[in-house]
Design an enzyme around this catalytic site. Structure first.
Site, mmCIF file in Angstrom:
data_model
loop_
_atom_site.group_PDB
_atom_site.id
_atom_site.type_symbol
_atom_site.label_atom_id
_atom_site.label_comp_id
_atom_site.label_asym_id
_atom_site.label_seq_id
_atom_site.Cartn_x
_atom_site.Cartn_y
_atom_site.Cartn_z
ATOM 1 N N ARG A 100 0.816 -1.313 -0.009
ATOM 2 C CA ARG A 100 -0.011 0.133 -0.031
ATOM 3 C C ARG A 100 0.770 1.317 0.162
ATOM 4 O O ARG A 100 1.930 1.267 0.736
ATOM 5 C CB ARG A 100 -0.874 -0.054 1.196
ATOM 6 C CG ARG A 100 -1.959 -1.232 1.217
ATOM 7 C CD ARG A 100 -3.023 -0.931 2.435
ATOM 8 N NE ARG A 100 -4.250 0.249 1.883
ATOM 9 C CZ ARG A 100 -5.000 0.460 2.634
ATOM 10 N NH1 ARG A 100 -4.979 0.430 3.870
ATOM 11 N NH2 ARG A 100 -5.692 1.727 2.296
ATOM 12 N N GLN A 207 -15.449 1.948 7.000
ATOM 13 C CA GLN A 207 -14.369 1.612 8.242
ATOM 14 C C GLN A 207 -15.144 2.229 9.401
ATOM 15 O O GLN A 207 -15.009 1.725 10.770
ATOM 16 C CB GLN A 207 -13.008 2.377 8.164
ATOM 17 C CG GLN A 207 -12.225 1.372 7.249
ATOM 18 C CD GLN A 207 -12.130 2.078 5.791
ATOM 19 O OE1 GLN A 207 -13.286 2.512 5.357
ATOM 20 N NE2 GLN A 207 -11.129 1.899 5.125
ATOM 21 N N ASP A 248 -2.564 9.101 7.678
ATOM 22 C CA ASP A 248 -1.728 8.080 7.067
ATOM 23 C C ASP A 248 -0.478 8.764 6.719
ATOM 24 O O ASP A 248 0.488 7.909 6.570
ATOM 25 C CB ASP A 248 -2.253 7.538 5.779
ATOM 26 C CG ASP A 248 -3.566 6.598 6.258
ATOM 27 O OD1 ASP A 248 -4.458 7.331 6.614
ATOM 28 O OD2 ASP A 248 -3.366 5.388 6.471
HETATM 29 O O1 MRU Z 1 -7.679 2.274 4.140
HETATM 30 P P1 MRU Z 1 -7.568 2.463 5.600
HETATM 31 O O2 MRU Z 1 -8.504 1.951 6.247
HETATM 32 O O3 MRU Z 1 -6.255 1.726 6.106
HETATM 33 O O4 MRU Z 1 -7.358 4.030 6.046
HETATM 34 C C1 MRU Z 1 -7.002 4.204 7.335
HETATM 35 C C2 MRU Z 1 -7.123 5.449 7.808
HETATM 36 O O5 MRU Z 1 -7.279 6.349 6.774
HETATM 37 C C3 MRU Z 1 -7.223 6.025 9.194
HETATM 38 O O6 MRU Z 1 -7.776 7.307 9.317
HETATM 39 C C4 MRU Z 1 -5.480 6.303 9.201
HETATM 40 O O7 MRU Z 1 -4.734 5.119 9.096
HETATM 41 C C5 MRU Z 1 -5.344 6.629 10.818
HETATM 42 S S1 MRU Z 1 -4.429 5.709 11.901
HETATM 43 C C6 MRU Z 1 -3.324 7.032 12.237
#
Ligand code: MRU
Length: 367
Positions: A100, A207, A248
């Site tokens: 990713r 999520q 992220d």
């Molecule tokens: O695609 P995801 O579910 O991995 O995205 C996660 C996020 O955007 C969270 O808000 C992020 O990782 C925050 S944790 C510091």
């Protein structure tokens, strides 16, 4: 494992060193089923990150750290010395790094292990592997500590009875424990703050509805799910006193990549004068990226939008789909960036630099 077991009783990610496996909660099954799965091969680890069985920036970093350690263990079983070991190790690192692109924690954790390998290049291969084991475990311990500190700092920004809004899942499921955006909520809960938490459902992967709502409810927090287009109406009614979200990747100027839709919440919050707080362990701060325009945004499969959560496909066959997983919130929209080393306020080019200097000093003292 019982389906009734609370999500709060199980670590999001853990290492079973004896069996050379990583144990994760399979987040694609939530909220219906709380089930852990074991990852053994590098392919399984890559797939678990890509398919979001384990997701959230810090949890991805911890998984990648354990994953690279397990790869090193395997390589160490036949490599005779560092020169023999290292090329294969770098290959395994690059492979995991490709799972990713947006969450900097992934490359951050892998680079920490790489540095450890290089620092120990004069040691025997078993000693190098043991040093990598210690480093992978340390990354997870640091994550737990950092999340707790985020909670302590975050709690100073709110008061009992506040309505708090969050987007996506920056909770314990995105880390090891406590979470980031949820850390002040959990700490407040322990102190009897009685927050009202609103979770954006967070299209397209949900999520917020599936994960954040589940973990907050399992913790006994007053939780309400809203569709992503409802935050304005809620803020207009005065029901939200603060927004807490994770991130992220935070660029050096404070521009912040987080789950798609975060920038919409920030724009709405600015309009209604609601503070917008980014909960950012320093592992998500990328001082090598000057601003948000340089952050690579992951594009994901169209099916996430058109059919993944529906009994029947809900958009016409053949329609074009735009599905970026993240967006960038401009630093002007952010009230503060909360880290484990303190709260950064604008101008972020200066305050984030100070935070990172504070971290470097603390790390030096520990050595
Ligand atoms: O695609 P995801 O579910 O991995 O995205 C996660 C996020 O955007 C969270 O808000 C992020 O990782 C925050 S944790 C510091």
């Amino acid at each position: 494992m019982s389906k009734k077991q609370s999500i709060m009783d199980i670590d999001t990610v853990s290492l079973d060193d004896e069996n050379s496996q990583i144990i994760i909660i399979d987040q694609t099954l939530l909220p219906y089923e709380t089930k852990t799965i074991r990852l053994t091969t590098q392919n399984q680890i890559w797939d678990a990150i890509y398919t979001l069985q384990v997701r959230g920036a810090p949890a991805i970093g911890v998984t990648a750290g354990f994953g690279l350690y397990l790869a090193a263990k395997e390589i160490g079983a036949h490599a005779k010395n560092f020169d023999d070991f290292y090329p294969e190790f770098v290959k395994a690192k690059d492979y995991l790094d490709s799972s990713r692109p947006t969450a900097v924690n992934l490359s951050w954790a892998l680079n920490m292990l790489d540095k450890t390998a290089q620092k120990n290049r004069d040691k025997t291969v078993p000693e190098i592997v043991e040093a990598l084991h210690r480093e992978a475990v340390r990354i997870q311990e640091e994550d737990i500590w950092a999340c707790h500190k985020l909670g302590e700092y975050g709690l100073t920004l709110v008061k009992p009875g506040d309505g708090l809004l969050t987007h996506c899942n920056a909770g314990k499921l995105a880390a090891t424990r406590y979470g980031m955006a949820t850390a002040p909520m959990y700490l407040g809960q322990e102190k009897g703050y009685h927050f009202h938490v609103y979770c954006d459902e967070t299209r397209p992967v949900l999520q917020g509805a599936r994960l954040t709502a589940k973990e907050l409810m399992d913790s006994g927090i007053d939780t309400t799910v809203i569709c992503d287009n409802m935050s304005s109406s809620l803020m207009k009614e005065g029901k939200v006193q603060a927004v807490f979200v994770g991130c992220d990747r935070v660029a050096a100027n404070g521009d912040t990549a987080n789950k798609i839709g975060t920038s919409v919440v920030a724009i709405v919050a600015k309009h209604y004068g609601v503070p917008m707080y980014i909960m950012a362990p320093t592992s998500t701060i990328d001082m090598n990226t000057p601003d948000g325009s340089k952050i690579r945004i992951e594009q994901r499969k169209p099916e996430e939008v058109t059919e993944m959560w529906y009994k029947k496909r809900m958009a016409p066959e053949g329609v074009k789909v735009y599905n970026p997983a993240f967006d960038v919130t401009d630093h002007e929209l952010i009230t503060a960036i909360v880290t484990e080393y303190g709260i950064a306020r604008p101008p972020y080019t200066e305050s984030l630099k100070k935070i990172m200097e504070k971290k470097a000093e603390a790390m030096k003292e520990k050595e």
